[in-house]
Design an enzyme around this catalytic site. Structure first.
Site, PDB file in Angstrom:
ATOM      1  N   GLU A 440      -4.928  -3.563  -5.153  1.00 44.61           N
ATOM      2  CA  GLU A 440      -5.858  -3.705  -4.016  1.00 44.61           C
ATOM      3  C   GLU A 440      -5.724  -5.082  -3.361  1.00 44.61           C
ATOM      4  O   GLU A 440      -6.706  -5.692  -2.954  1.00 44.61           O
ATOM      5  CB  GLU A 440      -7.293  -3.467  -4.513  1.00 44.61           C
ATOM      6  CG  GLU A 440      -8.158  -2.762  -3.527  1.00 44.61           C
ATOM      7  CD  GLU A 440      -7.439  -1.622  -2.858  1.00 44.61           C
ATOM      8  OE1 GLU A 440      -7.196  -1.752  -1.662  1.00 44.61           O
ATOM      9  OE2 GLU A 440      -7.095  -0.630  -3.518  1.00 44.61           O
TER      10      GLU A 440
HETATM   11  C1  LIG Z   1      -1.513   0.370 -12.193  1.00 47.65           C
HETATM   12  C2  LIG Z   1      -1.265   0.199 -10.735  1.00 47.65           C
HETATM   13  C3  LIG Z   1      -1.941   1.001  -9.827  1.00 47.65           C
HETATM   14  C4  LIG Z   1      -1.696   0.864  -8.452  1.00 47.65           C
HETATM   15  N1  LIG Z   1      -2.313   1.724  -7.568  1.00 47.65           N
HETATM   16  C5  LIG Z   1      -1.911   1.720  -6.258  1.00 47.65           C
HETATM   17  C6  LIG Z   1      -2.372   2.732  -5.352  1.00 47.65           C
HETATM   18  O1  LIG Z   1      -3.161   3.603  -5.711  1.00 47.65           O
HETATM   19  N2  LIG Z   1      -1.904   2.706  -4.087  1.00 47.65           N
HETATM   20  C7  LIG Z   1      -1.022   1.761  -3.636  1.00 47.65           C
HETATM   21  O2  LIG Z   1      -0.631   1.806  -2.490  1.00 47.65           O
HETATM   22  N3  LIG Z   1      -0.584   0.781  -4.480  1.00 47.65           N
HETATM   23  C8  LIG Z   1      -1.004   0.744  -5.765  1.00 47.65           C
HETATM   24  N4  LIG Z   1      -0.549  -0.219  -6.621  1.00 47.65           N
HETATM   25  C9  LIG Z   1       0.337  -1.246  -6.113  1.00 47.65           C
HETATM   26  C10 LIG Z   1      -0.342  -2.606  -6.008  1.00 47.65           C
HETATM   27  O3  LIG Z   1      -1.288  -2.593  -4.990  1.00 47.65           O
HETATM   28  C11 LIG Z   1       0.768  -3.648  -5.828  1.00 47.65           C
HETATM   29  O4  LIG Z   1       1.424  -3.760  -7.084  1.00 47.65           O
HETATM   30  C12 LIG Z   1       0.251  -4.974  -5.347  1.00 47.65           C
HETATM   31  O5  LIG Z   1      -0.243  -4.866  -4.038  1.00 47.65           O
HETATM   32  C13 LIG Z   1       1.335  -6.059  -5.387  1.00 47.65           C
HETATM   33  O6  LIG Z   1       2.541  -5.623  -4.863  1.00 47.65           O
HETATM   34  P1  LIG Z   1       3.864  -5.827  -5.707  1.00 47.65           P
HETATM   35  O7  LIG Z   1       3.654  -5.257  -7.042  1.00 47.65           O
HETATM   36  O8  LIG Z   1       5.000  -5.316  -4.915  1.00 47.65           O
HETATM   37  O9  LIG Z   1       3.995  -7.383  -5.883  1.00 47.65           O
HETATM   38  P2  LIG Z   1       4.578  -8.422  -4.803  1.00 47.65           P
HETATM   39  O10 LIG Z   1       4.027  -8.135  -3.464  1.00 47.65           O
HETATM   40  O11 LIG Z   1       6.047  -8.485  -4.964  1.00 47.65           O
HETATM   41  O12 LIG Z   1       3.928  -9.763  -5.331  1.00 47.65           O
HETATM   42  C14 LIG Z   1       4.435 -10.498  -6.442  1.00 47.65           C
HETATM   43  C15 LIG Z   1       3.704 -11.844  -6.479  1.00 47.65           C
HETATM   44  O13 LIG Z   1       3.962 -12.584  -5.277  1.00 47.65           O
HETATM   45  C16 LIG Z   1       2.754 -12.907  -4.607  1.00 47.65           C
HETATM   46  N5  LIG Z   1       2.956 -12.770  -3.167  1.00 47.65           N
HETATM   47  C17 LIG Z   1       3.581 -11.776  -2.512  1.00 47.65           C
HETATM   48  N6  LIG Z   1       3.567 -12.014  -1.201  1.00 47.65           N
HETATM   49  C18 LIG Z   1       2.956 -13.172  -0.997  1.00 47.65           C
HETATM   50  C19 LIG Z   1       2.651 -13.961   0.152  1.00 47.65           C
HETATM   51  N7  LIG Z   1       2.950 -13.567   1.368  1.00 47.65           N
HETATM   52  N8  LIG Z   1       1.993 -15.132  -0.040  1.00 47.65           N
HETATM   53  C20 LIG Z   1       1.640 -15.517  -1.264  1.00 47.65           C
HETATM   54  N9  LIG Z   1       1.915 -14.828  -2.387  1.00 47.65           N
HETATM   55  C21 LIG Z   1       2.566 -13.670  -2.253  1.00 47.65           C
HETATM   56  C22 LIG Z   1       1.710 -11.920  -5.129  1.00 47.65           C
HETATM   57  O14 LIG Z   1       0.412 -12.478  -5.084  1.00 47.65           O
HETATM   58  C23 LIG Z   1       2.179 -11.674  -6.567  1.00 47.65           C
HETATM   59  O15 LIG Z   1       1.661 -12.662  -7.409  1.00 47.65           O
HETATM   60  C24 LIG Z   1      -0.799  -0.118  -7.986  1.00 47.65           C
HETATM   61  C25 LIG Z   1      -0.135  -0.936  -8.916  1.00 47.65           C
HETATM   62  C26 LIG Z   1      -0.332  -0.770 -10.259  1.00 47.65           C
HETATM   63  C27 LIG Z   1       0.446  -1.627 -11.226  1.00 47.65           C
END
Ligand SMILES: Cc1cc2nc3c(=O)[nH]c(=O)nc-3n(C[C@H](O)[C@H](O)[C@H](O)COP(=O)(O)OP(=O)(O)OC[C@H]3O[C@@H](n4cnc5c(N)ncnc54)[C@H](O)[C@@H]3O)c2cc1C
Length: 600
Positions: A440
């Site tokens: 989220e």
């Molecule tokens: C159990 C689980 C349930 C989930 N449920 C859903 C769901 O129902 N629907 C859905 O759509 N998604 C869902 N997600 C996805 C979740 O919302 C994402 O994992 C999350 O938004 C982060 O994206 P990412 O994993 O690609 O990490 P990334 O975006 O790659 O981020 C990695 C790190 O980099 C940081 N970061 C990235 N971009 C920036 C920036 N511009 N500035 C500063 N810091 C940054 C982040 O804070 C994080 O610490 C779920 C994930 C999990 C693990």
């Protein structure tokens, strides 16, 4: 019925005494409710959480979700509590009568869901998303979409999901590649893959309604080119019966650290070009539509973190009262005493109590502001309540999940070696809680939302509204002799917050913007502690007033509340000054070293 999930005396204090939610019953929107109906709702929620949700929490964790030939088998033990939740009308508790809801305030929905999340986080994730999917269709759907999808979602016959994430589009939502191609009949063919979709495939409901972000062919890159679509697992016929499968397959579920009972699914849309989606809301306004879902979800995820912290704290408290080690402090008596009497354990427990109660107040206050915004008829008042909701949302999400997790970890520590073992539930609370800081919008993204957007928006109006509300409480508490020094402390922290906000805003407008932005998370954490200082001061003066004339049963509660408030303001809040001083040093080593700092 033993409730080691939520201290409902504290929830009731926040609802009735701090926020005075009965005021809501004087408004047209919530006029059918009263303290009696609220009490009935809380009592029933407690029974459902304690008797139905909690007993299957460990089982859901152990058996998890089983993926087989494109389908997912959810923990069988979840079926009965899920059914009882739906039968009880919990899904649409805060929604209007027209959609089959019970017209209750959203703060009541949250107070009850603290119990549900604390009892069984993985199970309650299905419900939270289903509610948000129904809500967004209620707000943006056509009459036909409401009939076909919203109603069964609110009834819990269908479950809902929100589908944003793709491999290359996590925090960077605008990088989504899922495509929507126009069909002559007005529908769209959806093609693409989504990952990490909670409840994306499950066998708890007869159909699944996916709310999907995709880009209509030819629309611009980035978030502004995205549109929102309703994509059902099974197509729904005009008479409401289920039709064909919608060319949408689940190709697997993740094996995770926690919430094992919640299937985190990989979904492929339109491998055979036959996945039909219906536009939800205007074209290219997908992010606006999705934000309605995300805003509710963000505070709800904050509640998840806070609720798990609450359960972990109560388990640790119980354990610390039972477990005996060592003699009484400062004596030569070797008779073992309960560990709760040792200063280190005691301080740990008080820290956990303070954050659990402070965050509960923050989350419930944020939702109370939503209710006041809904119920107000005066435009200026509405604006004010909305300012509070907007500014407090990233704080409620990030602080409740980070600190909720910290509370879970400390609960393990209080248990010693037993905390590391499965038999004691705190290790599951901690594993389940970690995700709340990630999904989220990660907490890093929440910090950017606060620092990069919310404190600046409307020329700082939302920030000023929050500070004004804080000052009202400081003034009120200053008039109570026993609280005057604490009011002064909170007042000092608010002034310091205003000062550090000005400092960082100034720095972020020039060539130091990158360095200033690197402080976004510490800034959010400081802001969170100042907000909790405010919440505690507010609670303390309410408790002082209530103490006079309180019955014997209530007196210890008020005394405990005042002591907890004093502890937070006296022993936790002052740490913000050191953190603010550190920011003000504005140490340049962070930028001067560049990437080379990571070379070993
Ligand atoms: C159990 C689980 C349930 C989930 N449920 C859903 C769901 O129902 N629907 C859905 O759509 N998604 C869902 N997600 C996805 C979740 O919302 C994402 O994992 C999350 O938004 C982060 O994206 P990412 O994993 O690609 O990490 P990334 O975006 O790659 O981020 C990695 C790190 O980099 C940081 N970061 C990235 N971009 C920036 C920036 N511009 N500035 C500063 N810091 C940054 C982040 O804070 C994080 O610490 C779920 C994930 C999990 C693990």
């Amino acid at each position: 019925m033993e409730n080691k999930l939520v201290d409902l005396r504290d929830s009731r204090f926040v609802l009735y005494e701090q926020l005075e939610i009965e005021k809501l019953c004087e408004t047209e929107r919530f006029g059918d409710h009263s303290k009696e109906t609220f009490e009935m709702i809380i009592d029933t929620a407690e029974k459902l959480a304690v008797n139905e949700f909690a007993p299957v929490n460990s089982e859901g964790d152990e058996v998890g979700c089983v993926f087989e030939n494109g389908t997912v088998r959810c923990p069988e033990a979840f079926r009965s509590p899920f059914g009882k939740y739906c039968e009880g009308g919990w899904m649409s508790l805060p929604d209007v009568y027209d959609v089959g809801g019970q017209n209750a305030p959203i703060c009541m929905y949250f107070a009850c869901h603290e119990l549900f999340y604390a009892a069984n986080h993985a199970l309650t994730v299905y419900m939270g998303l289903t509610h948000s999917a129904a809500k967004v269709i209620e707000l943006y759907g056509t009459d036909e979409q409401k009939r076909k999808y919203m109603q069964p979602l609110y009834e819990g016959r269908y479950s809902g999901t929100m589908d944003l994430t793709e491999t290359q589009a996590g925090s960077d939502v605008g990088a989504a590649r899922a495509k929507a191609v126009r069909n002559p009949d007005g529908t769209f063919s959806i093609v693409g893959g989504k990952i990490f979709i909670s409840s994306g495939e499950n066998d708890l409901t007869e159909n699944i309604v996916h709310i999907v972000l995709a880009r209509i062919e030819g629309d611009p890159e980035g978030t502004r080119g995205l549109s929102c679509f309703i994509v059902p697992k099974y197509r729904v016929n005009d008479d409401g019966t289920l039709g064909d499968t919608n060319d949408l397959v689940c190709s697997g579920v993740e094996h995770k650290m926690g919430i094992h009972g919640s299937p985190t699914s990989v979904l492929n849309f339109g491998d055979n070009g036959m996945c039909r989606g219906e536009l939800l809301g205007p074209e290219q306004k997908g992010i606006v539509v999705m934000f309605h879902m995300m805003n509710e979800q963000r505070v709800l995820v904050g509640l998840q973190g806070q609720a798990l912290g609450s359960a972990a704290y109560l388990h640790a408290l119980d354990f610390a009262r039972e477990r005996k080690q060592g003699g009484a402090f400062g004596t030569r008596d070797f008779t073992q005493v309960p560990i709760i009497t040792h200063p280190d354990v005691r301080r740990n427990l008080l820290w956990m109590k303070a954050y659990t109660e402070g965050l509960r107040a923050l989350v419930l206050y944020t939702t109370f502001c939503m209710d006041m915004e809904t119920a107000s008829t005066d435009e200026e008042e509405k604006k004010r309540w909305l300012n509070l909701v907007e500014l407090l949302t990233p704080i409620a999400k990030a602080c409740s999940t980070d600190k909720g997790f910290d509370v879970c970890v400390r609960a393990i520590q209080v248990h010693g070696g037993y905390g590391f073992c499965k038999e004691y539930k705190v290790e599951q609370f901690a594993r389940d809680c970690k995700i709340t800081a990630i999904y989220e919008g990660t907490n890093g993204i929440q910090a950017l939302d606060l620092f990069g957007r919310k404190i600046r928006m409307k020329q700082g109006e939302a920030f000023r509204t929050v500070v004004e509300e804080m000052k009202k409480n400081i003034e009120r508490a200053s008039g109570i002799a026993a609280l005057a020094p604490y009011a002064e402390s909170v007042g000092r922290s608010v002034a310091a917050l205003e000062e550090i906000t000005r400092f960082l805003l100034e720095k972020s407008s020039g060539e130091d913007a990158y360095l200033a932005c690197s402080w976004a998370t510490p800034y959010l954490e400081i802001f969170g502690d100042v907000v909790l200082g405010w919440m505690f001061l507010w609670q303390a003066w309410k408790a002082c007033e209530a103490q006079t004339g309180a019955g014997e049963r209530d007196k210890p509660f008020y005394a405990g509340k005042i002591a907890t408030a004093k502890f937070f303001i006296g022993s936790v809040l002052p740490a913000v000054y050191g953190r603010m001083d550190t920011i003000r040093q504005f140490d340049r080593s962070f930028v001067e070293m560049g990437e080379s700092v990571f070379v070993s």
